[in-house]
Enzyme design. Structure first.
Site, PDB file in Angstrom:
ATOM      1  N   HIS A 118       0.839  -1.199   0.000  1.00 14.65           N
ATOM      2  CA  HIS A 118       0.000   0.000   0.000  1.00 14.65           C
ATOM      3  C   HIS A 118       0.876   1.253   0.000  1.00 14.65           C
ATOM      4  O   HIS A 118       2.091   1.175   0.178  1.00 14.65           O
ATOM      5  CB  HIS A 118      -0.921   0.032   1.228  1.00 14.65           C
ATOM      6  CG  HIS A 118      -2.113  -0.864   1.114  1.00 14.65           C
ATOM      7  ND1 HIS A 118      -2.061  -2.192   1.467  1.00 14.65           N
ATOM      8  CD2 HIS A 118      -3.385  -0.632   0.679  1.00 14.65           C
ATOM      9  CE1 HIS A 118      -3.251  -2.744   1.266  1.00 14.65           C
ATOM     10  NE2 HIS A 118      -4.071  -1.819   0.788  1.00 14.65           N
TER      11      HIS A 118
ATOM     12  N   LYS B   8      -0.487   4.694   4.640  1.00 17.67           N
ATOM     13  CA  LYS B   8      -1.385   3.754   5.329  1.00 17.67           C
ATOM     14  C   LYS B   8      -0.853   3.465   6.728  1.00 17.67           C
ATOM     15  O   LYS B   8       0.320   3.152   6.913  1.00 17.67           O
ATOM     16  CB  LYS B   8      -1.541   2.459   4.529  1.00 17.67           C
ATOM     17  CG  LYS B   8      -2.592   1.515   5.127  1.00 17.67           C
ATOM     18  CD  LYS B   8      -2.932   0.391   4.176  1.00 17.67           C
ATOM     19  CE  LYS B   8      -3.932  -0.588   4.795  1.00 17.67           C
ATOM     20  NZ  LYS B   8      -5.202   0.069   5.148  1.00 17.67           N
TER      21      LYS B   8
END
Length: 270
Positions: free
Chosen positions: A158, A162
């Protein structure tokens, strides 16, 4: 149903909030009823559509759900665990259905979500993507066929912002695999490896996490044996896939009785 379902988006100025507003703009059965930001935000009063880059939608961003409680039918939340719990308590008091796409909840918070869902309809899923939910079904099949005889690894990537790791989607993948094999994920999960680890225990499920750049979301489950391996992968190139799934969930949830639902049920996969 002939009228559109009105949704409220909390965290309207965030990355996901803006995409949710954009998604609502382009839905045939959904309309944006309210957009909420934190108190003190300089965006209070701004048009939500202008903020999301889709033009005026005549919905002003406000700082309190109380001010717009009659303007929406379903609340959509992709904020943070603590904020989501506050929004859930509000929905419980006002008997509003809620779609929760937030990840990173602890065990106690998940228990509270389940308890609240006894009184209001809640869709709670770590990933609203149709593709990811199909991947979860494929994992059940792959695990049933070859899970006992392979080394299983889950790799996820990600963007650098995040906050939780592994992702909620990766953990759900692990839960599906572990449950299919009759194992307890808390006992068989291995989160990262370092140093002299010794030979791999086939009964474990490994997790590897990448945080880099602007990766929207990539998840792979690897079933590796001697001479071959199977990889089941989902790659998201835009947050719109999550937003469209959330809109689908909100429309479906509007007519449901109190209960805790997930995207598998929304999509008719379970």
């Amino acid at each position: 149903m002939t009228t559109k379902v009105r949704v409220a988006v909390v965290g309207a100025s965030g990355r996901m909030g803006r995409v949710l507003i954009e998604a609502a703009k382009h839905q045939d059965v959904i309309t944006l009823g309210a957009a909420i930001e934190r108190q003190g935000s300089t965006l209070i009063g701004a048009d939500a559509g202008e903020l999301a880059g889709v033009g005026c939608v005549n919905v002003a961003i406000c700082d309190s759900l109380d001010n717009v409680k009659d303007d929406f039918d379903v609340l959509i939340d992709f904020t943070s665990p603590d904020a989501s719990m506050l929004h859930l308590e509000w929905c419980l008091r006002h008997k509003k259905p809620m779609v929760i796409g937030t990840t990173g909840f602890n065990h106690a918070q998940k228990e509270q979500i389940s308890a609240c869902a006894e009184q209001i309809p809640v869709v709670f899923s770590p990933n609203m993507s149709v593709g990811v939910n199909l991947m979860w079904k494929l994992l059940e099949v792959a695990t049933a066929v070859m899970g006992q005889d392979t080394d299983i690894e889950i790799i996820e990537a990600h963007h650098r912002h995040k906050k939780d790791a592994p992702s909620g989607t990766a953990l759900k993948m692990g839960e599906i695999i572990a449950n299919t094999l009759g194992r307890d994920l808390e006992e068989c999960a291995v989160y990262g490896r370092e140093g002299i680890t010794g030979a791999r225990d086939r009964n474990t499920i490994g997790f590897s996490t990448i945080r880099a750049g602007d990766i929207v979301g990539e998840h792979t489950a690897m079933f590796a044996d001697i001479g071959e391996r199977i990889e089941i992968t989902h790659k998201a190139s835009s947050r719109m896939t999550y937003a469209n799934g959330a809109m689908r969930a909100a429309f479906w949830l509007y007519d449901q009785n109190a209960g805790l639902y997930d995207m598998q049920q929304v999509l008719g996969l379970s």
